[in-house]
Motif scaffolding. Structure first.
Motif, mmCIF file in Angstrom:
data_model
loop_
_atom_site.group_PDB
_atom_site.id
_atom_site.type_symbol
_atom_site.label_atom_id
_atom_site.label_comp_id
_atom_site.label_asym_id
_atom_site.label_seq_id
_atom_site.Cartn_x
_atom_site.Cartn_y
_atom_site.Cartn_z
ATOM 1 N N LEU A 248 0.835 -1.204 0.000
ATOM 2 C CA LEU A 248 0.000 0.000 0.000
ATOM 3 C C LEU A 248 0.872 1.257 0.000
ATOM 4 N N PRO A 249 0.498 2.263 -0.773
ATOM 5 C CA PRO A 249 1.211 3.544 -0.672
ATOM 6 C C PRO A 249 0.993 4.167 0.711
ATOM 7 N N VAL A 250 1.993 4.879 1.176
ATOM 8 C CA VAL A 250 1.874 5.645 2.413
ATOM 9 C C VAL A 250 1.894 7.121 2.027
ATOM 10 N N VAL A 251 0.900 7.865 2.485
ATOM 11 C CA VAL A 251 0.796 9.282 2.144
ATOM 12 C C VAL A 251 0.884 10.085 3.434
ATOM 13 N N GLY B 130 10.165 9.792 6.597
ATOM 14 C CA GLY B 130 9.917 9.142 5.299
ATOM 15 C C GLY B 130 10.953 8.077 4.953
ATOM 16 N N PRO B 131 12.255 8.395 5.022
ATOM 17 C CA PRO B 131 13.266 7.407 4.634
ATOM 18 C C PRO B 131 13.350 6.222 5.591
ATOM 19 N N LEU B 132 12.790 6.346 6.812
ATOM 20 C CA LEU B 132 12.864 5.242 7.783
ATOM 21 C C LEU B 132 11.724 4.251 7.633
ATOM 22 N N LEU B 133 10.713 4.610 6.847
ATOM 23 C CA LEU B 133 9.529 3.743 6.788
ATOM 24 C C LEU B 133 9.819 2.465 6.018
ATOM 25 N N THR B 134 9.550 1.349 6.674
ATOM 26 C CA THR B 134 9.752 0.056 6.020
ATOM 27 C C THR B 134 8.456 -0.331 5.314
ATOM 28 N N GLY B 135 8.505 -1.284 4.422
ATOM 29 C CA GLY B 135 7.312 -1.721 3.703
ATOM 30 C C GLY B 135 7.639 -1.861 2.233
ATOM 31 N N ALA B 136 6.620 -2.201 1.448
ATOM 32 C CA ALA B 136 6.878 -2.502 0.037
ATOM 33 C C ALA B 136 6.201 -1.526 -0.910
ATOM 34 N N GLY B 137 5.472 -0.565 -0.377
ATOM 35 C CA GLY B 137 4.771 0.392 -1.234
ATOM 36 C C GLY B 137 5.509 1.717 -1.294
ATOM 37 N N PRO B 138 5.040 2.619 -2.146
ATOM 38 C CA PRO B 138 5.668 3.939 -2.215
ATOM 39 C C PRO B 138 5.410 4.744 -0.943
ATOM 40 N N VAL B 139 6.343 5.620 -0.619
ATOM 41 C CA VAL B 139 6.172 6.537 0.518
ATOM 42 C C VAL B 139 6.206 7.954 -0.039
ATOM 43 N N LEU B 140 5.100 8.661 0.133
ATOM 44 C CA LEU B 140 4.943 9.985 -0.470
ATOM 45 C C LEU B 140 4.555 10.998 0.598
ATOM 46 N N ALA B 141 4.920 12.257 0.362
ATOM 47 C CA ALA B 141 4.457 13.335 1.245
ATOM 48 C C ALA B 141 3.975 14.472 0.342
ATOM 49 N N VAL B 142 2.831 15.033 0.709
ATOM 50 C CA VAL B 142 2.184 16.040 -0.144
ATOM 51 C C VAL B 142 2.392 17.428 0.470
ATOM 52 N N ASP B 143 2.692 18.425 -0.373
ATOM 53 C CA ASP B 143 2.651 19.822 0.079
ATOM 54 C C ASP B 143 1.196 20.255 0.020
ATOM 55 N N LEU B 144 0.614 20.625 1.153
ATOM 56 C CA LEU B 144 -0.798 21.026 1.178
ATOM 57 C C LEU B 144 -0.969 22.384 0.464
ATOM 58 N N PRO B 145 -2.218 22.751 0.102
ATOM 59 C CA PRO B 145 -2.431 23.926 -0.762
ATOM 60 C C PRO B 145 -1.711 25.197 -0.294
ATOM 61 N N GLY B 146 -0.990 25.794 -1.230
ATOM 62 C CA GLY B 146 -0.338 27.083 -0.975
ATOM 63 C C GLY B 146 0.950 26.983 -0.189
ATOM 64 N N LEU B 147 1.340 25.789 0.235
ATOM 65 C CA LEU B 147 2.556 25.622 1.045
ATOM 66 C C LEU B 147 3.584 24.828 0.256
ATOM 67 N N ASP C 207 -1.753 -3.472 5.395
ATOM 68 C CA ASP C 207 -1.381 -4.418 4.335
ATOM 69 C C ASP C 207 -2.021 -5.785 4.603
ATOM 70 N N LEU C 208 -1.952 -6.231 5.873
ATOM 71 C CA LEU C 208 -2.539 -7.525 6.239
ATOM 72 C C LEU C 208 -4.031 -7.528 5.970
ATOM 73 N N ARG C 209 -4.682 -6.435 6.343
ATOM 74 C CA ARG C 209 -6.124 -6.312 6.159
ATOM 75 C C ARG C 209 -6.473 -6.355 4.676
ATOM 76 N N GLU C 210 -5.672 -5.662 3.835
ATOM 77 C CA GLU C 210 -5.952 -5.626 2.399
ATOM 78 C C GLU C 210 -5.745 -7.001 1.794
ATOM 79 N N THR C 211 -4.685 -7.694 2.218
ATOM 80 C CA THR C 211 -4.382 -9.014 1.676
ATOM 81 C C THR C 211 -5.496 -9.977 2.055
ATOM 82 N N GLY C 212 -5.935 -9.877 3.313
ATOM 83 C CA GLY C 212 -7.001 -10.741 3.786
ATOM 84 C C GLY C 212 -8.284 -10.499 3.031
ATOM 85 N N ALA C 213 -8.471 -9.229 2.618
ATOM 86 C CA ALA C 213 -9.728 -8.869 1.955
ATOM 87 C C ALA C 213 -9.739 -9.280 0.492
#
Ligand code: MLT
Length: 272
Positions: free
Chosen positions: A18-21, A37-54, A263-269
């Motif tokens: 799963l992506p992490v936002v 961000g760089p410390l997050l483990t997992g297999a999906g993308p790790v993204l951070a968004v600049d909120l409006p105007g910032l 991730d576990l929940r999504e896989t189970g689903a």
């Protein structure tokens, strides 16, 4: 050519989980997550968004100041990247936007992280103060009025032991466009109580608070946690309101654990 309203920072690419936002607090931008961000483990993308105007996101001043608009723009930016489902974690203002996202785009949220934030509204005095600060920033054309937040958001331990953090936050604040800062204050002032949205969320959630957070203290975290059905409440030691930069290792561990649960929940689903 489509112009994206929001800038999205990528800490990791990846297609197997799963992506992490990550959604930042006020008055900062996505760089607030640079230690986590760089410390997050997992297999999906790790993204951070600049909120409006910032940060590098476009000026939202021509639209009504509303966190609903911020949430819709986050959903649109993720949609542009082909992301329909993600673990969304927001700190403070980022948490308010995460709640708006859950309210308006519930299918997007596979896991919810609420860090140093609250689901309730401001009292009238705090709301009036936001509107006053927004006017001051706009009239002066500088962010000087919100600069003192650099010290106010840090916990006692950080202020005593990590004086560089205050300088780092001041530098981040100084780089924010005044129009975006004013818009964000007005949008936060207008936000509704979203506690009820939490009661409708059945997915995995993390509620995290720095044990020295004076802006959104532990009681506000406990209030949110009591409204969620599958929740872990984490109290981060030696951190104030900006836990993600004050104790990034503990925050990354807690978010990574949320991602594993989602991730576990999504896989189970998934149908076999
Ligand atoms: C933040 O850190 O985003 C702010 O403290 C949010 C707020 O002003 O409520």
């Amino acid at each position: 050519m489509t112009t994206r309203a929001l800038h999205v920072r990528t800490y990791r690419t990846g297609a197997l989980g799963l992506p992490v936002v990550l959604l930042h607090g006020f008055p900062f931008d996505s760089r607030m997550w640079d230690d986590v961000g760089p410390l997050l483990t997992g297999a999906g993308p790790v993204l951070a968004v600049d909120l409006p105007g910032l940060g590098e996101s476009s000026d939202p001043s021509s639209s009504e100041a509303s966190l609903d608009i911020a949430a819709d723009q986050v959903a649109a930016a993720l949609g542009d990247l082909g992301i329909r489902r993600a673990v969304v974690a927001g700190l403070s203002m980022g948490g308010y936007v995460a709640l708006a996202l859950l309210d308006r785009h519930p299918g997007l949220v596979a896991g919810l992280g609420l860090l140093d934030t609250k689901s309730t509204v401001d009292d009238p005095g705090a709301r009036a103060n936001r509107l006053r600060l927004a006017d001051e920033v706009e009239d002066s054309g500088t962010v000087a009025a919100v600069r003192p937040m650099a010290a106010a958001v840090l916990g006692e331990t950080s202020r005593a032991a990590q004086s560089d953090l205050e300088r780092r936050l001041e530098a981040l604040i100084d780089e924010q466009p005044p129009a975006g800062v004013a818009w964000s204050q007005r949008a936060m002032a207008a936000r509704p109580d979203r506690t009820e949205v939490l009661t409708r969320f059945a997915g995995p959630a993390l509620v995290l608070v720095g044990d020295e957070d004076r802006v959104t203290p532990r009681a506000t975290a406990e209030h949110m946690a009591s409204s969620l059905s599958d929740v872990r409440l984490v109290v981060v030691p030696r951190a104030g309101h900006l836990s993600a930069i004050e104790n990034p290792g503990a925050v990354a561990d807690a978010v990574a654990e949320l991602v594993r649960r989602a991730d576990l929940r999504e896989t189970g689903a998934r149908p076999t």
